[in-house]
Enzyme design. Structure first.
Site, PDB file in Angstrom:
ATOM      1  CB  CYS A 161      -1.005  -0.041   1.145  1.00 35.05           C
ATOM      2  SG  CYS A 161      -2.460   0.935   0.778  1.00 35.05           S
ATOM      3  CG  HIS A 211      -3.722  -3.604   2.960  1.00 38.62           C
ATOM      4  ND1 HIS A 211      -2.752  -3.124   3.810  1.00 38.62           N
ATOM      5  CD2 HIS A 211      -4.343  -2.515   2.448  1.00 38.62           C
ATOM      6  CE1 HIS A 211      -2.793  -1.802   3.820  1.00 38.62           C
ATOM      7  NE2 HIS A 211      -3.753  -1.412   3.000  1.00 38.62           N
ATOM      8  CD  GLU A 232      -1.591  -6.182   5.232  1.00 43.91           C
ATOM      9  OE1 GLU A 232      -1.240  -6.448   4.065  1.00 43.91           O
ATOM     10  OE2 GLU A 232      -1.784  -5.009   5.635  1.00 43.91           O
TER      11      GLU A 232
HETATM   12  N1  GLN Z   1      -2.051   6.851   2.702  1.00 49.09           N
HETATM   13  C1  GLN Z   1      -2.105   6.084   1.499  1.00 49.09           C
HETATM   14  C2  GLN Z   1      -3.424   6.218   0.783  1.00 49.09           C
HETATM   15  O1  GLN Z   1      -4.389   6.644   1.350  1.00 49.09           O
HETATM   16  C3  GLN Z   1      -1.790   4.626   1.774  1.00 49.09           C
HETATM   17  C4  GLN Z   1      -2.844   3.949   2.582  1.00 49.09           C
HETATM   18  C5  GLN Z   1      -2.365   2.646   3.175  1.00 49.09           C
HETATM   19  O2  GLN Z   1      -1.181   2.365   3.200  1.00 49.09           O
HETATM   20  N2  GLN Z   1      -3.270   1.841   3.678  1.00 49.09           N
HETATM   21  O3  GLN Z   1      -3.525   5.888  -0.369  1.00 49.09           O
END
Ligand code: GLN
Length: 535
Positions: free
Chosen positions: A381, A507, A509
């Site tokens: 992410c 994600h 995970e």
């Molecule tokens: N802050 C980033 C976004 O909003 C990444 C979000 C995250 O890592 N879950 O896109």
């Protein structure tokens, strides 16, 4: 349908979620179909707007629900697929009651805690009953018995047990037996008092699970049984596990909790078959190899902020016969001391998700270090976003490349908001959330790891790889190995001339479990083992 309700007494952080999940593991292995859910008495509608410092990780489900991290334990311990129905908060309960009141649904009645709020809670139980194709629903009640905000939930459960028949319900109370060093003994009084509180509401627990640091004696067991009005065999010891949380089901099975619960519910099932779970725990406890992986993030001081990531490493380690030692590194410390000093000796690096600009430059330095030194790297992410920024800055010469989350004026917004996010003002449940399908390009590392052409993975972010920069970065050598199947947004990037460098917008995970390690984590661990053998 049979119901198990798990309440907690004396203190929080007793491992109630793990106890609930472990009971699920045992019952599933008796051949029953199980689902789990959590009732959280706080007033937030969901934990999505809470800081990780407050609440730990926000766990995301396929349908995009942002939930309590205990739901992560449920999905890892039991083969259940949960939805937004499986996490109810007071915020949701009151939101719904007040919406009905404004609509006039209550037809002029005085709207009250009983029956209107309790009905709302019970309705959720009935709805989950209707929509779940299972034999048992295990519901964990957040908080501690005696909390003012939890009271209305317990009252709803008391009524519910009466409605569905007391024989279809098993109340399990998880409490603490503190050990007083000076007296050299464990104390049962807090347990007696918290059970008394439950009985005051009209709930007589059927089973008491005692968290203990030391073994519970037969005398103590009998004493608790007598004061709490349960049979001695229904007082279960739940010792601190020595090595891994995956020992919890094995520990609870020693006192035969599965026999007690199924008998209580009138279910005639065989003893649990724990062979594969035992083998898995064996692999976690005594692997042949070990590696060190740096997790470079912002919420590093907190055990719970990257819970699912740490668990994913346990699963991937077991699959690769390796112990994964995790070095939790604060990205700001990399800014102060440099990457070489902080992570010079690790076998692999992971940059997890996050929000806000603190530590961003440290994460970019971390990516540069992994890329230039050939250290296996997985970005998740925000971890992917900083990998793209790093590539744009150092390979494509876009010196001020950035995400518009951190620098609105950058001349190279390689990570930016898509049109549909631009008008959004409210923070709750407005990110790109939940499962989306990604198409994987053949011949890439992603394709090799997954071994298929498409995957469905869970998302939680606002910002995206800016499509306007795609060609330029690809021409410079960055490989885009997966894109969203509908709108083509970038899902995975990788570097071909590196031993293992891959980063995803989603994600992974949230979909890793014992005996079902996620391919990206497993790939990182395997590459780290390879890296270690050469260094
Ligand atoms: N802050 C980033 C976004 O909003 C990444 C979000 C995250 O890592 N879950 O896109």
């Amino acid at each position: 349908m049979k119901y198990i309700f798990v309440t907690g007494g004396v203190v929080s952080s007793l491992g109630k979620g793990l106890a609930a999940a472990s009971i699920g593991t045992l019952l599933e292995r008796c051949g029953l179909k199980v689902t789990l859910q959590k009732f959280d008495p706080y007033l937030n509608v969901d934990p999505g707007t809470m800081s990780p410092f407050q609440h730990g990780e926000v766990y995301v489900l396929n349908d995009g629900a942002e939930t309590d991290l205990d739901l992560g334990h449920y999905e890892r311990f039991v083969h259940c697929s949960l939805s937004r129905l499986n996490n109810l908060t007071s915020g949701q309960v009151f939101e719904s009651v007040l919406r009905k009141e404004r609509r006039g649904d209550y037809l002029g009645k005085t709207v009250q805690y009983i029956p209107h709020v309790t009905d709302e809670i019970k309705n959720r139980l009935y709805e989950v009953t209707e929509k779940s194709d299972v034999d048992i629903i295990i519901t964990e009640i957040g908080g501690t018995v005696g909390d003012m905000e939890g009271h209305i939930f317990l009252e709803a459960l008391r009524q519910f047990a009466l409605e569905v028949g007391r024989d279809n319900v098993c109340f399990i109370h998880v409490t603490l037996l503190p050990y007083i060093k000076a007296a050299g003994e464990m104390k049962t009084k807090p347990t007696q008092q918290s059970v008394a509180k439950l009985r005051e509401i009209g709930i007589q627990p059927d089973v008491i699970i005692c968290r203990t640091e030391y073994d519970m004696s037969e005398d103590e067991r009998r004493k608790i049984a007598m004061f709490c009005n349960v049979e001695a065999k229904n007082v279960i010891a739940f010792r601190d596990v020595k090595n891994t949380i995956y020992e919890c089901p094995l520990d609870l099975s020693q006192d035969k909790i599965d026999r007690i619960v199924t008998r209580r519910l009138g279910l005639d099932v065989p003893a649990p078959n724990l062979a594969d779970w035992q083998r898995y725990v064996g692999r976690v406890i005594s692997p042949s190899h070990s590696i060190r992986i740096a997790v470079v993030g912002k919420y590093i001081a907190l055990q719970d902020a990257y819970k699912s990531i740490y668990e994913s490493f346990t699963h991937a380690g077991a699959e690769n016969d390796a112990r994964v030692e995790i070095l939790r590194i604060d990205a700001e410390e990399i800014e102060e001391k440099g990457a070489e000093a902080m992570i010079g000796s690790v076998d692999g690096i992971l940059v997890p998700g996050g929000f806000g600009d603190r530590g961003i430059e440290g994460k970019i330095q971390t990516v540069e270090y992994a890329r230039t030194k050939g250290i296996p790297f997985l970005g998740i992410c925000l971890g992917m976003q900083v990998a793209v920024i790093e590539y744009a800055r150092h390979i494509c010469g876009m010196d001020d490349a950035n995400s518009t989350e951190f620098d609105q004026k950058t001349t190279h917004p390689v990570i930016s908001l898509q049109e549909e996010q631009k008008g959004i003002k409210a923070m709750g449940a407005t990110m790109r959330l939940g499962a989306y399908k990604a198409l994987i390009r053949s011949g890439t590392l992603a394709h090799k790891l997954y071994g298929k052409d498409s995957v469905t993975e869970r998302h939680r972010h606002r910002y995206e790889f800016n499509p306007a920069y795609r060609d330029e970065l690809e021409n410079a050598g960055l490989v885009i190995s997966a894109v969203n199947d509908e709108h083509g947004l970038v899902e995975v990037v990788e570097l071909p001339d590196h031993p293992f460098f891959i980063a995803c917008q989603y994600h992974p995970e949230f979909q890793s479990a014992p005996n079902r390690a996620h391919p990206l984590f497993s790939g990182l661990v395997s590459a780290a083992l390879e890296h270690k053998s050469h260094s």
